[in-house]
Design an enzyme around this catalytic site. Structure first.
Site, PDB file in Angstrom:
ATOM      1  N   TYR A  96       0.845  -1.191   0.000  1.00  0.00           N
ATOM      2  CA  TYR A  96       0.000   0.000   0.000  1.00  0.00           C
ATOM      3  C   TYR A  96       0.884   1.247   0.000  1.00  0.00           C
ATOM      4  O   TYR A  96       1.963   1.204  -0.577  1.00  0.00           O
ATOM      5  CB  TYR A  96      -1.034  -0.055   1.156  1.00  0.00           C
ATOM      6  CG  TYR A  96      -2.168   0.821   0.762  1.00  0.00           C
ATOM      7  CD1 TYR A  96      -2.934   0.532  -0.379  1.00  0.00           C
ATOM      8  CD2 TYR A  96      -2.426   2.002   1.429  1.00  0.00           C
ATOM      9  CE1 TYR A  96      -3.905   1.391  -0.828  1.00  0.00           C
ATOM     10  CE2 TYR A  96      -3.406   2.869   0.984  1.00  0.00           C
ATOM     11  CZ  TYR A  96      -4.140   2.559  -0.144  1.00  0.00           C
ATOM     12  OH  TYR A  96      -5.089   3.426  -0.594  1.00  0.00           O
ATOM     13  N   ARG A 149      -8.159  11.007  -8.474  1.00  0.00           N
ATOM     14  CA  ARG A 149      -7.286  11.637  -7.469  1.00  0.00           C
ATOM     15  C   ARG A 149      -6.593  10.531  -6.681  1.00  0.00           C
ATOM     16  O   ARG A 149      -6.919  10.254  -5.542  1.00  0.00           O
ATOM     17  CB  ARG A 149      -8.112  12.557  -6.560  1.00  0.00           C
ATOM     18  CG  ARG A 149      -7.319  13.637  -5.899  1.00  0.00           C
ATOM     19  CD  ARG A 149      -7.343  13.549  -4.403  1.00  0.00           C
ATOM     20  NE  ARG A 149      -6.969  12.209  -3.923  1.00  0.00           N
ATOM     21  CZ  ARG A 149      -7.124  11.788  -2.690  1.00  0.00           C
ATOM     22  NH1 ARG A 149      -7.689  12.546  -1.804  1.00  0.00           N
ATOM     23  NH2 ARG A 149      -6.755  10.568  -2.321  1.00  0.00           N
ATOM     24  N   LYS A 167      -6.107  -1.756  -1.401  1.00  0.00           N
ATOM     25  CA  LYS A 167      -7.010  -1.598  -0.248  1.00  0.00           C
ATOM     26  C   LYS A 167      -7.636  -2.940   0.131  1.00  0.00           C
ATOM     27  O   LYS A 167      -7.762  -3.275   1.300  1.00  0.00           O
ATOM     28  CB  LYS A 167      -8.127  -0.609  -0.593  1.00  0.00           C
ATOM     29  CG  LYS A 167      -7.675   0.821  -0.578  1.00  0.00           C
ATOM     30  CD  LYS A 167      -8.088   1.546   0.686  1.00  0.00           C
ATOM     31  CE  LYS A 167      -7.157   2.701   0.933  1.00  0.00           C
ATOM     32  NZ  LYS A 167      -7.640   3.790   1.716  1.00  0.00           N
ATOM     33  N   GLU A 238     -13.272   5.261  -3.351  1.00  0.00           N
ATOM     34  CA  GLU A 238     -11.853   5.476  -3.089  1.00  0.00           C
ATOM     35  C   GLU A 238     -11.220   6.379  -4.141  1.00  0.00           C
ATOM     36  O   GLU A 238     -11.382   6.147  -5.345  1.00  0.00           O
ATOM     37  CB  GLU A 238     -11.167   4.096  -3.125  1.00  0.00           C
ATOM     38  CG  GLU A 238      -9.748   4.083  -2.682  1.00  0.00           C
ATOM     39  CD  GLU A 238      -9.589   4.448  -1.220  1.00  0.00           C
ATOM     40  OE1 GLU A 238     -10.422   4.054  -0.396  1.00  0.00           O
ATOM     41  OE2 GLU A 238      -8.614   5.140  -0.907  1.00  0.00           O
ATOM     42  N   ASP A 239     -10.530   7.411  -3.687  1.00  0.00           N
ATOM     43  CA  ASP A 239      -9.734   8.264  -4.570  1.00  0.00           C
ATOM     44  C   ASP A 239     -10.505   8.858  -5.746  1.00  0.00           C
ATOM     45  O   ASP A 239      -9.990   8.935  -6.871  1.00  0.00           O
ATOM     46  CB  ASP A 239      -8.473   7.515  -5.031  1.00  0.00           C
ATOM     47  CG  ASP A 239      -7.437   7.439  -3.913  1.00  0.00           C
ATOM     48  OD1 ASP A 239      -7.745   7.919  -2.796  1.00  0.00           O
ATOM     49  OD2 ASP A 239      -6.335   6.921  -4.123  1.00  0.00           O
ATOM     50  N   ASP A 261     -13.613   6.220   1.980  1.00  0.00           N
ATOM     51  CA  ASP A 261     -12.499   6.098   2.921  1.00  0.00           C
ATOM     52  C   ASP A 261     -11.676   7.379   3.023  1.00  0.00           C
ATOM     53  O   ASP A 261     -11.202   7.732   4.099  1.00  0.00           O
ATOM     54  CB  ASP A 261     -11.600   4.930   2.519  1.00  0.00           C
ATOM     55  CG  ASP A 261     -10.517   4.710   3.551  1.00  0.00           C
ATOM     56  OD1 ASP A 261     -10.886   4.538   4.735  1.00  0.00           O
ATOM     57  OD2 ASP A 261      -9.327   4.754   3.204  1.00  0.00           O
ATOM     58  N   ASP A 262     -11.500   8.079   1.904  1.00  0.00           N
ATOM     59  CA  ASP A 262     -10.685   9.308   1.938  1.00  0.00           C
ATOM     60  C   ASP A 262     -11.316  10.347   2.850  1.00  0.00           C
ATOM     61  O   ASP A 262     -10.626  11.142   3.470  1.00  0.00           O
ATOM     62  CB  ASP A 262     -10.558   9.915   0.535  1.00  0.00           C
ATOM     63  CG  ASP A 262     -10.107   8.883  -0.468  1.00  0.00           C
ATOM     64  OD1 ASP A 262      -9.047   8.295  -0.236  1.00  0.00           O
ATOM     65  OD2 ASP A 262     -10.836   8.641  -1.450  1.00  0.00           O
ATOM     66  N   ASN A 401       0.122  12.333   1.389  1.00  0.00           N
ATOM     67  CA  ASN A 401       0.832  11.187   0.808  1.00  0.00           C
ATOM     68  C   ASN A 401       1.194  11.491  -0.635  1.00  0.00           C
ATOM     69  O   ASN A 401       0.524  12.294  -1.273  1.00  0.00           O
ATOM     70  CB  ASN A 401      -0.086   9.961   0.813  1.00  0.00           C
ATOM     71  CG  ASN A 401      -0.394   9.491   2.216  1.00  0.00           C
ATOM     72  OD1 ASN A 401       0.475   9.370   3.046  1.00  0.00           O
ATOM     73  ND2 ASN A 401      -1.662   9.236   2.476  1.00  0.00           N
TER      74      ASN A 401
HETATM   75  P1  NAD Z   1      -8.191  17.193  -2.080  1.00  0.00           P
HETATM   76  O1  NAD Z   1      -7.642  17.417  -3.423  1.00  0.00           O
HETATM   77  O2  NAD Z   1      -9.659  17.006  -1.917  1.00  0.00           O
HETATM   78  O3  NAD Z   1      -7.785  18.428  -1.148  1.00  0.00           O
HETATM   79  C1  NAD Z   1      -6.558  19.091  -1.160  1.00  0.00           C
HETATM   80  C2  NAD Z   1      -6.801  20.474  -0.603  1.00  0.00           C
HETATM   81  O4  NAD Z   1      -5.557  21.133  -0.427  1.00  0.00           O
HETATM   82  C3  NAD Z   1      -7.638  21.350  -1.511  1.00  0.00           C
HETATM   83  O5  NAD Z   1      -8.603  22.032  -0.744  1.00  0.00           O
HETATM   84  C4  NAD Z   1      -6.636  22.343  -2.043  1.00  0.00           C
HETATM   85  O6  NAD Z   1      -7.232  23.601  -2.335  1.00  0.00           O
HETATM   86  C5  NAD Z   1      -5.685  22.455  -0.880  1.00  0.00           C
HETATM   87  N1  NAD Z   1      -4.395  22.994  -1.254  1.00  0.00           N
HETATM   88  C6  NAD Z   1      -3.630  22.665  -2.314  1.00  0.00           C
HETATM   89  N2  NAD Z   1      -2.520  23.440  -2.336  1.00  0.00           N
HETATM   90  C7  NAD Z   1      -2.594  24.230  -1.267  1.00  0.00           C
HETATM   91  C8  NAD Z   1      -1.756  25.255  -0.764  1.00  0.00           C
HETATM   92  N3  NAD Z   1      -0.614  25.591  -1.365  1.00  0.00           N
HETATM   93  N4  NAD Z   1      -2.143  25.886   0.341  1.00  0.00           N
HETATM   94  C9  NAD Z   1      -3.285  25.568   0.965  1.00  0.00           C
HETATM   95  N5  NAD Z   1      -4.129  24.614   0.539  1.00  0.00           N
HETATM   96  C10 NAD Z   1      -3.784  23.961  -0.572  1.00  0.00           C
HETATM   97  O7  NAD Z   1      -7.423  15.985  -1.467  1.00  0.00           O
HETATM   98  P2  NAD Z   1      -7.758  15.187  -0.116  1.00  0.00           P
HETATM   99  O8  NAD Z   1      -8.516  13.953  -0.427  1.00  0.00           O
HETATM  100  O9  NAD Z   1      -8.349  16.123   0.860  1.00  0.00           O
HETATM  101  O10 NAD Z   1      -6.299  14.739   0.320  1.00  0.00           O
HETATM  102  C11 NAD Z   1      -5.313  15.705   0.645  1.00  0.00           C
HETATM  103  C12 NAD Z   1      -4.041  15.026   1.068  1.00  0.00           C
HETATM  104  O11 NAD Z   1      -4.282  14.283   2.234  1.00  0.00           O
HETATM  105  C13 NAD Z   1      -3.471  14.070   0.027  1.00  0.00           C
HETATM  106  O12 NAD Z   1      -2.092  14.288  -0.091  1.00  0.00           O
HETATM  107  C14 NAD Z   1      -3.712  12.712   0.609  1.00  0.00           C
HETATM  108  O13 NAD Z   1      -2.683  11.817   0.301  1.00  0.00           O
HETATM  109  C15 NAD Z   1      -3.717  12.993   2.088  1.00  0.00           C
HETATM  110  N6  NAD Z   1      -4.542  12.031   2.813  1.00  0.00           N
HETATM  111  C16 NAD Z   1      -3.958  11.364   3.849  1.00  0.00           C
HETATM  112  C17 NAD Z   1      -4.660  10.432   4.557  1.00  0.00           C
HETATM  113  C18 NAD Z   1      -4.026   9.742   5.713  1.00  0.00           C
HETATM  114  O14 NAD Z   1      -2.921   9.997   6.029  1.00  0.00           O
HETATM  115  N7  NAD Z   1      -4.680   8.849   6.421  1.00  0.00           N
HETATM  116  C19 NAD Z   1      -5.967  10.147   4.189  1.00  0.00           C
HETATM  117  C20 NAD Z   1      -6.556  10.840   3.132  1.00  0.00           C
HETATM  118  C21 NAD Z   1      -5.824  11.803   2.452  1.00  0.00           C
END
Ligand code: NAD
Length: 544
Positions: A96, A149, A167, A238-239, A261-262, A401
């Site tokens: 993963y 995504r 997953k 997912e994603d 899940d996200d 990530n």
């Molecule tokens: P998403 O695309 O829905 O959201 C990303 C957000 O970040 C958007 O609102 C965007 O406008 C904002 N953003 C981008 N650049 C920015 C900047 N320079 N300044 C401020 N804000 C900014 O994505 P998501 O599903 O919300 O996931 C976001 C991140 O979280 C990903 O990298 C994902 O890998 C990580 N994530 C981690 C876990 C975990 O650790 N368990 C779980 C889910 C997502």
């Protein structure tokens, strides 16, 4: 009789569900007609694992390790899962995140054997038939993506198939769901990734993404076909890109046994981390001031679960929301802004606009800073030092990530707060030595939560997946994180305990299903034993 019309004994060696490879016993070799088709020495599974791990560790890159493990899964599923479970800490980052992200980027070039089900834009009107082509009927969990995504990597189109596969392998390894009951689905609606569209090895449809009504219609057809072909199956979204993720969740959460899940899994694991991190400072959830850097699907889901949890304790939802602040690409999300998408509105408070994160941290003095932006190094030295000035144990979660996108490294979080940060990350970081202390950063890995949710939902035959189930999962996860572990800076239990963690979560999730009248399976007299007994164990069956 043609050579294809009768099953030949050799077929069992090519069937990953049943194959035991060199572990077929003498008696089995005789009974199945395998004598001579295998080298004479009979190996135990433990001996086979020694060979697997030797080969695995010789691979020089993580992607090669991923390819090697995928090939093992294609040959011998039982040995694959036994090996993954017995070496879970070593295996998780390969099968993963973060390696699966790299594998998706290169899915075309490394493609060997199809796995999972592809439902494409060309299948409009015949999705049922496509689902019926799947060889198993007892499907209990479906993980579906449209690849728009993938982790923090963006639109990878059909190459995102690596994610549902990964997953579901965690559903089995961590949650004990029989692999035969797992179905990975790629909804290939095209891709807007020009590089992939030009790539001669790209495996998906060569077209731009379906949008609007056409997209909605395909998803609707998939959802109703799923209900018909695999009734009662849990669907994990997912994603998907943020807008679709939020829309699909709100459209289907009341109509199907489904979650994202996200949004919701991330929320539960993060809430668990916050509950544990609140312990050293003696701080309740309602006393935290939380700044989210990034205001997408993950931030929305986490904030929503936090506020629901605070509200359950008697605070009004409005007041609970004031504990959460969002920062997006423009800056602090405030009421006066007119450019806000609907999902940010509940967290747009009355406050002067501040364009930068450091300014936000100085003004709001958050107790917790949560990075969900996909922006590497966004938690600068100035930002983290400011966190450390205002709080003795600042909470810093860099959740983006893969590792290359993390808002800061574990080492930076500890160094810039003089070792006081309560840190967690999305991708794994090595232990950090700081002065005389060694900190073992915890990984806010969704794998702590979704397999247990699935196990609980299946055990109770739950008809819906509710907010209360995620709250119960978060509380259960925080509950199995020990005081000693939190003191060491590790906000989550060790991954090697993950099957026990999943079991603990499943019990609480099933309890919610029974309590709230959502279960379709009669409540067993002893839920814990029932769930424990239902978990898949990778052991070879006897064929003699
Ligand atoms: P998403 O695309 O829905 O959201 C990303 C957000 O970040 C958007 O609102 C965007 O406008 C904002 N953003 C981008 N650049 C920015 C900047 N320079 N300044 C401020 N804000 C900014 O994505 P998501 O599903 O919300 O996931 C976001 C991140 O979280 C990903 O990298 C994902 O890998 C990580 N994530 C981690 C876990 C975990 O650790 N368990 C779980 C889910 C997502």
């Amino acid at each position: 009789m043609s050579r294809h019309s009768r099953r030949h004994p050799v077929e069992i060696l090519h069937d990953p569900h049943r194959n035991k490879g060199t572990a077929f016993t003498e008696a089995e070799r005789d009974a199945l007609g395998l004598r001579g088709l295998l080298p004479p020495r009979v190996f135990t599974m433990t001996e086979q694992q020694v060979r697997v791990m030797g080969n695995f560790r010789q691979k020089t890159t993580d992607l090669e390790k991923y390819i090697f493990m995928t090939a093992l899964l294609d040959r011998n599923e039982t040995l694959f899962y036994r090996t993954v479970i017995d070496h879970i800490e070593e295996m998780l980052p390969i099968i993963y995140t973060p390696t699966v992200g790299e594998a998706c980027l290169k899915y075309g070039p490394i493609f060997r054997r199809p796995r999972g089900l592809y439902v494409s834009a060309q299948d409009r009107g015949r999705v049922r038939d496509v689902l019926r082509n799947w060889p198993e009927r007892k499907v209990a969990v479906i993980v579906v993506t449209d690849g728009e995504r993938i982790l923090g990597l963006g639109d990878l189109g059909a190459q995102g198939m690596g994610i549902p596969i990964g997953k579901l392998s965690l559903y089995t390894a961590c949650g004990g769901i029989d692999p035969i009951r797992c179905l990975p689905v790629m909804l290939d609606v095209g891709t807007n990734n020009e590089q992939l569209l030009r790539d001669p090895l790209y495996i998906g449809l060569l077209r731009k993404r379906l949008r609007g009504v056409e997209y909605d219609d395909l998803v609707e057809e998939f959802m109703s076909a799923t209900r018909e072909v695999f009734p009662g199956a849990l669907i994990q979204l997912e994603d998907f890109a943020t807008e679709n993720a939020l829309q699909l969740l709100s459209r289907y959460r009341e109509r199907a046994c489904l979650f994202n899940d996200d949004i919701q899994g991330t929320a539960a694991v993060t809430l668990a981390g916050l509950l544990s991190a609140g312990r050293p400072a003696g701080r309740q959830l309602r006393d935290q001031t939380i700044v989210f850097f990034g205001a997408g699907a993950a931030a929305t889901g986490i904030a929503h679960l936090i506020t629901a949890s605070i509200a359950r304790e008697g605070t009004s939802l409005e007041e609970a929301r004031r504990r959460c602040w969002f920062v997006d690409t423009k800056g602090l999300v405030v009421r006066a802004r007119e450019d806000l998408q609907p999902h940010k509105r509940p967290y747009a408070h009355d406050h002067p606009f501040i364009p930068d994160l450091r300014g936000v941290v100085e003004a709001l003095r958050p107790t917790a800073l949560i990075g969900v932006s996909g922006q590497s190094q966004a938690f600068t030295e100035a930002v983290l030092r400011t966190m450390g000035v205002h709080h003795r144990r600042p909470i810093v979660f860099a959740l983006s990530n893969p590792t290359s996108k993390s808002e800061c490294s574990a080492e930076q979080a500890y160094r810039w707060t003089e070792g006081r940060a309560l840190f967690a990350s999305g991708s794994p970081f090595e232990a950090v030595r700081f002065g005389d202390d060694v900190f073992v950063p915890g990984q806010a890995n969704n794998a702590y939560v979704f397999p247990g949710i699935g196990l609980g939902v299946i055990a109770a035959g739950a008809r819906r997946v509710t907010e209360e189930m995620f709250q119960a999962a978060a509380t259960a996860l925080a509950g199995v994180t020990t005081e000693a572990s939190v003191t060491r800076g590790t906000l989550f239990p060790p991954l090697r305990d993950i099957r026990n963690v999943s079991q603990a979560i499943a019990v609480e999730v099933a309890r919610v299903a029974y309590r709230d009248g959502l279960a379709s399976i009669p409540e067993p007299p002893d839920l814990v034993t029932h769930i424990q007994g239902s978990m898949y164990e990778p052991d070879y069956p006897s064929y003699a």
